[in-house]
Design a protein around this motif. Structure first.
Motif, PDB file in Angstrom:
ATOM      1  N   SER A 172     -77.508   6.323 -17.500  1.00  0.00           N
ATOM      2  CA  SER A 172     -76.368   6.610 -18.391  1.00  0.00           C
ATOM      3  C   SER A 172     -75.202   7.245 -17.641  1.00  0.00           C
ATOM      4  N   ASN A 173     -75.511   7.879 -16.495  1.00  0.00           N
ATOM      5  CA  ASN A 173     -74.448   8.527 -15.726  1.00  0.00           C
ATOM      6  C   ASN A 173     -73.689   7.554 -14.837  1.00  0.00           C
ATOM      7  N   SER A 174     -74.126   6.324 -14.849  1.00  0.00           N
ATOM      8  CA  SER A 174     -73.520   5.331 -13.973  1.00  0.00           C
ATOM      9  C   SER A 174     -72.330   4.661 -14.673  1.00  0.00           C
ATOM     10  N   THR A 175     -71.397   4.114 -13.891  1.00  0.00           N
ATOM     11  CA  THR A 175     -70.281   3.376 -14.503  1.00  0.00           C
ATOM     12  C   THR A 175     -70.746   1.982 -14.907  1.00  0.00           C
ATOM     13  N   LEU A 176     -71.638   1.438 -14.090  1.00  0.00           N
ATOM     14  CA  LEU A 176     -72.049   0.051 -14.308  1.00  0.00           C
ATOM     15  C   LEU A 176     -73.450  -0.167 -13.742  1.00  0.00           C
ATOM     16  N   ILE A 177     -74.270  -0.864 -14.506  1.00  0.00           N
ATOM     17  CA  ILE A 177     -75.574  -1.294 -13.963  1.00  0.00           C
ATOM     18  C   ILE A 177     -75.495  -2.798 -13.766  1.00  0.00           C
ATOM     19  N   LEU A 178     -75.874  -3.232 -12.570  1.00  0.00           N
ATOM     20  CA  LEU A 178     -75.910  -4.674 -12.291  1.00  0.00           C
ATOM     21  C   LEU A 178     -77.366  -5.113 -12.219  1.00  0.00           C
ATOM     22  N   PHE A 179     -77.821  -5.824 -13.215  1.00  0.00           N
ATOM     23  CA  PHE A 179     -79.194  -6.329 -13.209  1.00  0.00           C
ATOM     24  C   PHE A 179     -79.201  -7.696 -12.528  1.00  0.00           C
ATOM     25  N   LYS A 180     -80.176  -7.914 -11.666  1.00  0.00           N
ATOM     26  CA  LYS A 180     -80.266  -9.181 -10.980  1.00  0.00           C
ATOM     27  C   LYS A 180     -81.486  -9.970 -11.451  1.00  0.00           C
ATOM     28  N   GLY A 181     -81.285 -11.256 -11.710  1.00  0.00           N
ATOM     29  CA  GLY A 181     -82.419 -12.160 -11.819  1.00  0.00           C
ATOM     30  C   GLY A 181     -83.014 -12.404 -13.192  1.00  0.00           C
TER      31      GLY A 181
ATOM     32  N   PRO B  82     -77.256   2.080 -22.195  1.00  0.00           N
ATOM     33  CA  PRO B  82     -77.076   3.350 -21.470  1.00  0.00           C
ATOM     34  C   PRO B  82     -75.658   3.525 -20.951  1.00  0.00           C
ATOM     35  N   THR B  83     -75.030   2.420 -20.547  1.00  0.00           N
ATOM     36  CA  THR B  83     -73.668   2.451 -20.008  1.00  0.00           C
ATOM     37  C   THR B  83     -73.188   1.006 -19.956  1.00  0.00           C
ATOM     38  N   ASN B  84     -72.075   0.733 -19.266  1.00  0.00           N
ATOM     39  CA  ASN B  84     -71.661  -0.662 -19.094  1.00  0.00           C
ATOM     40  C   ASN B  84     -72.731  -1.381 -18.277  1.00  0.00           C
ATOM     41  N   LEU B  85     -73.047  -2.579 -18.664  1.00  0.00           N
ATOM     42  CA  LEU B  85     -74.054  -3.283 -17.860  1.00  0.00           C
ATOM     43  C   LEU B  85     -73.756  -4.768 -17.775  1.00  0.00           C
ATOM     44  N   ALA B  86     -74.207  -5.330 -16.652  1.00  0.00           N
ATOM     45  CA  ALA B  86     -74.014  -6.772 -16.442  1.00  0.00           C
ATOM     46  C   ALA B  86     -75.304  -7.354 -15.887  1.00  0.00           C
TER      47      ALA B  86
ATOM     48  N   GLN C  64     -73.217 -12.079 -17.338  1.00  0.00           N
ATOM     49  CA  GLN C  64     -72.929 -11.553 -18.681  1.00  0.00           C
ATOM     50  C   GLN C  64     -72.720 -10.046 -18.627  1.00  0.00           C
ATOM     51  N   PHE C  65     -71.798  -9.583 -19.463  1.00  0.00           N
ATOM     52  CA  PHE C  65     -71.405  -8.179 -19.402  1.00  0.00           C
ATOM     53  C   PHE C  65     -71.435  -7.556 -20.790  1.00  0.00           C
ATOM     54  N   ASP C  66     -71.874  -6.317 -20.860  1.00  0.00           N
ATOM     55  CA  ASP C  66     -71.812  -5.574 -22.115  1.00  0.00           C
ATOM     56  C   ASP C  66     -71.072  -4.261 -21.875  1.00  0.00           C
ATOM     57  N   ARG C  67     -69.944  -4.106 -22.574  1.00  0.00           N
ATOM     58  CA  ARG C  67     -69.181  -2.857 -22.437  1.00  0.00           C
ATOM     59  C   ARG C  67     -69.840  -1.767 -23.274  1.00  0.00           C
ATOM     60  N   HIS C  68     -69.950  -0.595 -22.667  1.00  0.00           N
ATOM     61  CA  HIS C  68     -70.583   0.505 -23.393  1.00  0.00           C
ATOM     62  C   HIS C  68     -69.619   1.107 -24.406  1.00  0.00           C
ATOM     63  N   GLU C  69     -70.051   1.187 -25.631  1.00  0.00           N
ATOM     64  CA  GLU C  69     -69.239   1.855 -26.646  1.00  0.00           C
ATOM     65  C   GLU C  69     -70.059   2.997 -27.199  1.00  0.00           C
ATOM     66  N   ILE C  70     -69.456   4.179 -27.224  1.00  0.00           N
ATOM     67  CA  ILE C  70     -70.199   5.320 -27.762  1.00  0.00           C
ATOM     68  C   ILE C  70     -70.277   5.135 -29.276  1.00  0.00           C
ATOM     69  N   VAL C  71     -71.489   5.030 -29.789  1.00  0.00           N
ATOM     70  CA  VAL C  71     -71.615   4.882 -31.232  1.00  0.00           C
ATOM     71  C   VAL C  71     -71.885   6.241 -31.868  1.00  0.00           C
ATOM     72  N   LYS C  72     -71.545   6.333 -33.148  1.00  0.00           N
ATOM     73  CA  LYS C  72     -71.720   7.585 -33.878  1.00  0.00           C
ATOM     74  C   LYS C  72     -73.164   8.076 -33.748  1.00  0.00           C
ATOM     75  N   ASN C  73     -73.333   9.356 -33.553  1.00  0.00           N
ATOM     76  CA  ASN C  73     -74.643   9.998 -33.457  1.00  0.00           C
ATOM     77  C   ASN C  73     -75.403   9.668 -32.171  1.00  0.00           C
ATOM     78  N   GLU C  74     -74.765   8.917 -31.260  1.00  0.00           N
ATOM     79  CA  GLU C  74     -75.471   8.605 -30.017  1.00  0.00           C
ATOM     80  C   GLU C  74     -75.432   9.817 -29.103  1.00  0.00           C
ATOM     81  N   THR C  75     -76.538  10.101 -28.425  1.00  0.00           N
ATOM     82  CA  THR C  75     -76.532  11.183 -27.456  1.00  0.00           C
ATOM     83  C   THR C  75     -76.065  10.590 -26.150  1.00  0.00           C
ATOM     84  N   LYS C  76     -74.930  11.049 -25.648  1.00  0.00           N
ATOM     85  CA  LYS C  76     -74.486  10.598 -24.327  1.00  0.00           C
ATOM     86  C   LYS C  76     -75.016  11.606 -23.330  1.00  0.00           C
ATOM     87  N   PHE C  77     -75.865  11.143 -22.421  1.00  0.00           N
ATOM     88  CA  PHE C  77     -76.487  12.095 -21.490  1.00  0.00           C
ATOM     89  C   PHE C  77     -75.482  12.571 -20.464  1.00  0.00           C
TER      90      PHE C  77
END
Ligand SMILES: O=P(O)(O)OC[C@@]1(O)O[C@H](CO)[C@@H](O)[C@@H]1O
Length: 369
Positions: free
Chosen positions: A277-286, A314-318, A356-369
């Motif tokens: 969650s502390n990362s700007t971006l997670i790049l998943f491979k494969g 957790p954060t932005n991820l691709a 594929q990319f998913d932008r992280h959006e803080i949703v209501k009641n979400e705990t941002k670590f």
């Protein structure tokens, strides 16, 4: 035959056995080889192989796939050299480049590491991996990228200026890992990343997945060939420096070798979820990472990437994946059907890919670590 609990002193034993127990409680029967979920059975199979060696004194750390992995890398040394020459040449001129050209290099490095995922020993063609000349054919391969969110990834990294931490959840050792490191080097040299964490496997996994030993061995091979390949020498010195100075960090958490889908990560491994969650971006491979992101479910092919991730944000991820199994999401209406009519095995061939990319959006009641 049943998937019996593990008897091991390894740190992942309790969690494996808890998971198997939970499956038992859910279904009322012990998981079996032929009737359980594919992801569970495959992961169990590789964990079981590990257990055989774990219980022996002399072979505790033995990697039964090492010879194959070394052979694959050695057979690709000429291509590694081409990619190393290219990387060194681009990175040398990078500080003088205009932003638009930096974007085009970024997009290229992303695609190189995407197609690097082709080199996977779990699906060899007649004992060897079918060769594709990635760098030489990069533009032609574009028509085989079904979804390309590269621009979104670029914008995300730019928005945070030079403060980015990026996490790579790596896949295969050898050529693919080398491509990953070239991208990581590009990200650091262009100041798009301040810190990069690489997550590799804790044990030999899906034949060619990278472990810490594979990572170190790759660095050793390029250092060893430095005398004859000058670009290897440049990369080898710089990469060692990144590692020594903590700009690159190598990790091998146990979660990546569990059969658990990523939407369940928060409850099974809160610490890893927090760290990511502390990362700007997670790049998943494969492909297997893709399966775990989609909880290995057969979603409608047009379902949004954001919704198939369920609670995993957790954060932005691709994800950068060549398509090698029959699940996918985010496609246009009728696109999958049209492809199936033309090429019935398009989901298994590894000839198509997605970014594929998913932008992280803080949703209501979400705990941002
Ligand atoms: O994760 P990777 O290396 O891209 O692919 C691994 C893979 O070959 O192994 C599985 C079959 O065993 C499939 O999901 C996939 O095709």
């Amino acid at each position: 035959m049943a998937l019996v609990p593990f008897v091991s002193s390894a740190e992942d034993e309790p969690i494996w056995n808890k998971y198997l127990w939970q499956k038992y409680l859910e279904s009322g029967e012990i998981s079996k080889w032929l009737s359980s979920r594919w992801l569970l059975v495959e992961c169990y199979f590789y964990r079981r192989i590990k257990q055989i060696f774990e219980s022996s004194y002399a072979f505790k750390l033995y990697d039964p796939f090492r010879v194959q992995k070394e052979h694959l890398l050695e057979s690709k040394l000429a291509d590694l050299k081409i990619l190393a020459d290219y990387t060194v040449q681009i990175l040398e001129n990078l500080p003088k480049e205009k932003i638009l050209r930096v974007w085009s290099h970024f997009s290229k490095f992303l695609k190189i590491t995407l197609w690097g995922n082709h080199y996977d020993l779990s699906r060899p063609v007649q004992g060897t991996v079918e060769d594709v000349k990635i760098l030489q054919n990069l533009d032609e391969l574009d028509s085989h990228i079904l979804i390309d969110d590269s621009e979104e990834i670029w914008k995300t990294l730019h928005a945070n200026e030079s403060n980015n931490t990026i996490d790579f959840v790596n896949d295969n050792a050898g050529y693919e890992l080398f491509c990953d490191l070239c991208l990581a080097d590009f990200l650091c040299t262009s100041l798009l990343a301040k810190k990069i964490q690489f997550h590799v496997k804790l044990m030999p996994w899906f034949i060619s997945d990278a472990t810490v030993d594979d990572f170190n061995w790759l660095l050793h091979v390029i250092a060893q060939n430095s005398q004859v390949v000058p670009s290897f020498s440049v990369l080898s010195v710089r990469w060692k420096n990144y590692l020594d100075s903590g700009i690159w960090i190598l990790k091998n958490e146990k979660f990546w070798t569990l059969p658990i889908a990523y939407n369940e990560m928060k409850s099974w491994d809160t610490k890893l979820y927090e760290d990511l969650s502390n990362s700007t971006l997670i790049l998943f491979k494969g492909d297997v990472n893709y399966r775990k992101l989609l909880a290995d479910k057969n979603w409608p092919t047009t379902e949004y990437f954001k919704s198939v991730l369920q609670s995993f944000h957790p954060t932005n991820l691709a994800v950068l994946r060549t398509v090698k199994c029959e699940i996918i999401c985010g496609m246009k209406s009728e696109e999958a059907e049209n492809l199936s009519a033309r090429e019935p095995d398009w989901m298994l061939s590894g000839n198509y890919a997605v970014i594929q990319f998913d932008r992280h959006e803080i949703v209501k009641n979400e705990t941002k670590f």
